[in-house]
Design a protein around this motif. Structure first.
Motif, PDB file in Angstrom:
ATOM      1  N   ARG A 164       0.843  -1.211   0.000  1.00  0.00           N
ATOM      2  CA  ARG A 164       0.000   0.000   0.000  1.00  0.00           C
ATOM      3  C   ARG A 164       0.868   1.247   0.000  1.00  0.00           C
ATOM      4  O   ARG A 164       1.853   1.319   0.736  1.00  0.00           O
ATOM      5  N   TYR A 167      -1.694  -9.777  -5.913  1.00  0.00           N
ATOM      6  CA  TYR A 167      -2.287  -9.205  -4.701  1.00  0.00           C
ATOM      7  C   TYR A 167      -3.537  -9.986  -4.271  1.00  0.00           C
ATOM      8  O   TYR A 167      -3.587 -10.551  -3.180  1.00  0.00           O
ATOM      9  N   TRP A 225      -2.527 -15.076   2.967  1.00  0.00           N
ATOM     10  CA  TRP A 225      -3.360 -14.545   4.068  1.00  0.00           C
ATOM     11  C   TRP A 225      -4.055 -15.684   4.830  1.00  0.00           C
ATOM     12  O   TRP A 225      -3.859 -15.813   6.047  1.00  0.00           O
ATOM     13  N   ASP A 242       5.850  -6.677   5.293  1.00  0.00           N
ATOM     14  CA  ASP A 242       4.720  -7.597   5.109  1.00  0.00           C
ATOM     15  C   ASP A 242       4.833  -8.761   4.121  1.00  0.00           C
ATOM     16  O   ASP A 242       5.839  -8.954   3.456  1.00  0.00           O
ATOM     17  N   TYR A 243       3.699  -9.475   4.049  1.00  0.00           N
ATOM     18  CA  TYR A 243       3.645 -10.787   3.379  1.00  0.00           C
ATOM     19  C   TYR A 243       3.558 -10.701   1.860  1.00  0.00           C
ATOM     20  O   TYR A 243       3.581 -11.728   1.191  1.00  0.00           O
ATOM     21  N   VAL A 273       1.701 -10.154   9.749  1.00  0.00           N
ATOM     22  CA  VAL A 273       0.640 -11.128  10.045  1.00  0.00           C
ATOM     23  C   VAL A 273       1.264 -12.268  10.861  1.00  0.00           C
ATOM     24  O   VAL A 273       2.490 -12.328  10.978  1.00  0.00           O
ATOM     25  N   ARG A 322     -10.946  -6.249  -0.410  1.00  0.00           N
ATOM     26  CA  ARG A 322     -10.484  -7.341  -1.288  1.00  0.00           C
ATOM     27  C   ARG A 322     -11.635  -8.037  -2.030  1.00  0.00           C
ATOM     28  O   ARG A 322     -11.714  -9.275  -2.062  1.00  0.00           O
TER      29      ARG A 322
END
Ligand code: F6P
Length: 501
Positions: free
Chosen positions: A19, A98, A107, A155-156, A183, A336
């Motif tokens: 982001r 994404y 996720w 992040d992932y 996460v 999402r």
């Protein structure tokens, strides 16, 4: 404040995240710039504003808006202090990298929801491609500059990025590459489910420094490497992994640490001088004579919204005194939506809300109000202050900053926090009423208790809030940045002790 000898002060900083902190778009009146909501911008924008540097992120706005000749944009617009380097990706790459690999495999995998993993052959190659593209952008950002920049990946979305960076000739040898994984890191058995487990681990071991929120995630990571990468040697006590390196690269050493992010406590407190809590009663058609139970999250299955709704319904079923005397306001906007699991979840949440309202609602009382529109920060702070209790019912959550914001916004006032023991925040916040969101009756009882405390046990409510406020203050976001700084410094000390520098 960072000390004078701080590596972050002395060396160029490049932050990488999916982001972007500011989104630029072309409108009829010119270029509109919107600051992103979310914990990452809150945490890192002030750091870059003060120290300067570059933030590399996916360009989600208009490509031709506000671009300098070299393709970068200076932000923030009102007082330019650092470069924003936007990486523009083809729509199909965004779809597969994404919505696909990041949010349909990683996720659910990291949140322990293996049944929700959806995998398509196009996902992984796009994830690799996007990581390559970001590696190019980072190298472009550092080439010809500081000989020892610090690259801090978030992040992932970027498990492969540090490894891809290592293979780029334009990266200065003395660069430090670090990553923070926001996460949870699950158990080795969960990671094994992924056909790309090895690549993910090898990708992450391109980092000099790798951070997690909690000691438990760090432990899981070290154990996963130990079990799934036979060539790596793991010192669990010290949190050091030595790996073989991939392809042509040298053996590598990764230091793994744990330190939770926090919120900017002072900005949540400023609420007191802004919007009045009473204004939200009118805006959301709430009766101030009724208790207000608040929920704030993205419409994500990991947040346990359906479990909480079931618990709220159970409360109304079993404790009729709450009928017409409590409203559950849920601020939960769609997220999402290109991922089918998320669309299905949204639909089910809406149906569940409608069913509860149809079953218990009366002419002048709607038990659950679901706000799907975005709520700005000032309004959110007013809501936090107006609510008698906030409920965070995550099935799994890396940390959960909403819980902290609620506490900070109410510090010195009133408000009870009901918090899932499966959210990382429960490890560091003391004073919440804890729930297991899968326990319907237990969650209903916890909500009952939280609302009752606010009505007739003010002393206990206050004690809980004071203890929560203390833990939120201790974990202010500034402390997270300082801990990163200390870890970078420790890398240099370790290297000197080994005679590498
Ligand atoms: O929790 C990790 C995180 O990356 C947060 O920074 C953010 O809230 C969310 O997940 C990402 O959301 P999005 O997919 O909308 O960028």
């Amino acid at each position: 404040t960072l000390s004078a000898s701080s590596p972050l002060r002395k060396r160029d900083l490049v932050v990488v995240s999916n982001r972007e902190p500011y989104v630029h778009s072309r409108t009829d009146d010119g270029i509109a710039v919107e600051r992103s909501a979310g914990g990452l911008t809150t945490a890192l924008d002030p750091v870059l504003r003060r120290l300067g540097g570059t933030w590399v992120a996916w360009g989600s706005g208009d490509a031709d808006a506000a671009v300098a000749d070299d393709g970068t944009v200076r932000v923030p617009p009102e007082e330019p202090a650092y470069d924003l380097e936007r990486v523009f990706l083809a729509e199909s790459t965004v779809e597969d990298y994404y919505y696909g690999y990041s949010n349909s495999t990683l996720w659910p995998l990291c949140h322990g929801d293996l049944g929700r993993i959806r995998s398509e052959p196009s996902h992984w190659p796009a994830y690799e491609r996007a990581n390559e593209r970001f590696a190019d952008a980072v190298v472009e950002g550092v080439e010809g500059g500081d000989p020892d920049p610090i690259v801090w990946i978030q992040d992932y979305h970027f498990a492969l990025l540090s490894d891809r960076l290592r293979s780029r000739s334009g990266l200065p040898d003395a660069a430090t590459i670090a990553q923070f994984w926001h996460v949870p890191w699950p158990s080795p058995d969960a990671v094994r489910v992924s056909p790309h487990a090895r690549e993910l681990l090898e990708g992450l071991l391109g980092n000099d420094l790798l951070g997690f929120h909690l000691p438990a995630y760090r432990r899981n990571f070290l154990e996963t490497v130990d079990r799934l990468l036979p060539g790596a040697s793991v010192d669990r006590e010290a949190g050091i992994v030595r790996s073989e390196g991939t392809g042509s690269s040298e053996p590598e050493r990764t230091r793994v640490y744990a330190r939770p992010i926090g919120i900017d406590v002072s900005s949540a407190r400023r609420a007191e001088s802004t919007e009045e809590p009473s204004s939200v009663f009118e805006d959301y058609e709430l009766d101030p004579g009724r208790s207000l139970l608040l929920g704030v999250e993205r419409l994500d299955y990991a947040k346990g919204i359906r479990e909480r709704l079931r618990a709220f319904e159970h409360l109304l079923e079993t404790e009729p005194r709450w009928r017409e005397s409590v409203t559950h306001l849920m601020v939960a906007g769609p997220t999402r939506e290109q991922v089918p699991e998320y669309r299905r979840y949204q639909r089910r949440v809406r149906e569940q809300v409608a069913a509860i309202n149809a079953r218990f609602g009366t002419d002048d009382w709607t038990p659950v109000r679901h706000v799907e529109a975005a709520v700005d920060w000032e309004r959110l702070l007013a809501l936090y202050r107006a609510a008698d209790a906030l409920v965070v019912s995550s099935r799994r959550d890396g940390l959960n900053l909403v819980a902290m914001e609620y506490v900070a916004a109410n510090a010195g006032g009133t408000g009870t926090l009901v918090l899932s023991e499966l959210a990382g925040a429960s490890e560091i916040l003391e004073g919440a009423i804890e729930i297991n969101p899968y326990d319907v009756a237990g969650t209903a009882a916890a909500i009952d208790r939280a609302l009752s405390l606010e009505i007739d046990e003010a002393d206990e409510a206050q004690e809980r809030l004071e203890s929560l406020s203390e833990s939120v203050r201790r974990h202010d976001v500034g402390e997270w940045v300082r801990s990163f700084d200390r870890e970078v410094r420790a890398l240099a000390t370790d290297a000197a002790a080994r005679g590498d520098a």
